[in-house]
Scaffold this active site. Sequence first.
Site, short mmCIF file in Angstrom:
data_model
loop_
_atom_site.label_atom_id
_atom_site.label_comp_id
_atom_site.label_asym_id
_atom_site.label_seq_id
_atom_site.Cartn_x
_atom_site.Cartn_y
_atom_site.Cartn_z
N HIS A 213 -9.17 4.93 -2.82
CA HIS A 213 -8.33 4.83 -0.97
C HIS A 213 -9.21 5.69 -0.07
O HIS A 213 -10.49 6.28 -0.47
CB HIS A 213 -7.09 5.59 -1.34
CG HIS A 213 -5.90 4.82 -2.16
ND1 HIS A 213 -4.73 4.09 -1.02
CD2 HIS A 213 -5.98 4.00 -3.72
CE1 HIS A 213 -4.25 3.80 -1.88
NE2 HIS A 213 -4.18 3.22 -3.16
N ASP B 47 1.02 -1.66 -0.09
CA ASP B 47 -0.16 0.15 -0.72
C ASP B 47 0.95 1.28 -0.33
O ASP B 47 2.04 1.44 1.08
CB ASP B 47 -0.93 -0.17 1.30
CG ASP B 47 -1.96 0.91 1.42
OD1 ASP B 47 -2.32 0.95 0.34
OD2 ASP B 47 -1.92 1.30 2.85
P1 13P Z 1 -9.00 4.12 5.09
O1 13P Z 1 -8.24 5.46 6.12
O2 13P Z 1 -10.12 5.42 4.85
O3 13P Z 1 -9.08 3.25 5.70
O4 13P Z 1 -8.61 4.37 3.86
C1 13P Z 1 -7.60 3.28 3.66
C2 13P Z 1 -6.47 3.26 2.90
O5 13P Z 1 -6.37 4.00 1.41
C3 13P Z 1 -5.01 3.07 2.97
O6 13P Z 1 -4.58 3.00 1.49
O1 G3H Z 2 -2.98 4.83 3.06
C1 G3H Z 2 -3.14 4.82 4.54
C2 G3H Z 2 -3.18 3.78 5.84
O2 G3H Z 2 -4.66 4.01 6.88
C3 G3H Z 2 -1.91 2.46 6.20
O3 G3H Z 2 -1.61 3.56 7.39
O4 G3H Z 2 0.83 4.14 6.59
O5 G3H Z 2 -0.53 4.37 8.76
O6 G3H Z 2 0.04 2.47 7.69
P1 G3H Z 2 0.07 3.74 7.54
ZN ZN Z 3 -4.92 4.47 0.99
#
Ligand code: 13P
Ligand code: G3H
Ligand code: ZN
Length: 311
Positions: free
Chosen positions: A213, A82
Amino acid sequence: MPIVTTKEMFQKAYEGGYAIGAFNVNNMEIIQGITEAAAEVKSPLILQVSAGARKYAKHVYLMKLIEAAIEDTGLPIAVHLDHGDDFEICKSCIDGGFSSVMIDGSKHSFEDNIKLTKQVVDYAHARGVVVEGELGKLAGIEDDVNVSAEDASYTDPAQVEEFVTRTGVDSLAIAIGTSHGAYKFKPGQKPQLRFDILEKIQQRLPNFPIVLHGASSVIPEFVEMINNNGGKMPDAIGIPEDMLRQAAKMAVCKINIDSDLRLAMTGSIRKYFAEHPDHFDPRQYLSPARAAIKELVKKKIINVLGCDNKI
Ligand code: 13P
Ligand code: G3H
Ligand code: ZN
């Protein structure tokens, strides 16, 4: 069942008018809660790992936990990076067994985003790994980087064909009004997504999987659980579920959810300690937290994503 890519999942999701949930994972209880839910309702699944998750738990631990979940459930699971923000982290995840990576070049100029994304695509495709790119900038917080609402920008539909053609990405994350974190709209502001932009994008990219996202609904039940048990999260607000369902029926094939998992886990742990102030065995408070995640994911799959009974 080995780790799978998202190729077949997305094709079926596109044709079937549903989306696959991409859930962020950071530890064993989260992985178990999500995978047990998906197994019960027979749903394909994407587990995604951020740079912060890799730093917290280490790549190898998350990989082994996910492999254990696949062995335990027999589910087709894609393992996705991600928000990879440079070539090196994408390479490390590809070399380390992920089946999918995101290269998030959205903070760069259009040309630099294309250059970086194409570099990752070339490396990934040569190794059977798929790539998600991003065009447009979401507001909110990810990995301690806070993009203000003023700095966020919607995806320009006029740029998507050129971006996809020149990079060769397999899916595209777009900005249509979602944002990361638990505070997605200002107090009193009516939640809104730009479905007109999504429509234009899907016209220009027929049969191409789009990613959303920042798509947590910030479930009020868990926000209340936090606020009623010593927490303080005023004005937390997310994307209404009916809007996500509508997007899933359109070209959106992957919906990212992290904040809702965090809220479910934190809400249930706070409640547990409020009711059992003398307990100190982590298994006691992590069991209801894992169960809360499982229930939440089942509801998402059935009511929002529509990907139950798809395996
Ligand atoms: P949320 O913060 O809305 O759960 O989004 C998560 C996300 O886009 C991770 O890439
Ligand atoms: O888009 C971001 C996700 O919620 C991941 O969050 O980078 O704090 O693990 P993080
Ligand atoms: Zn994201």
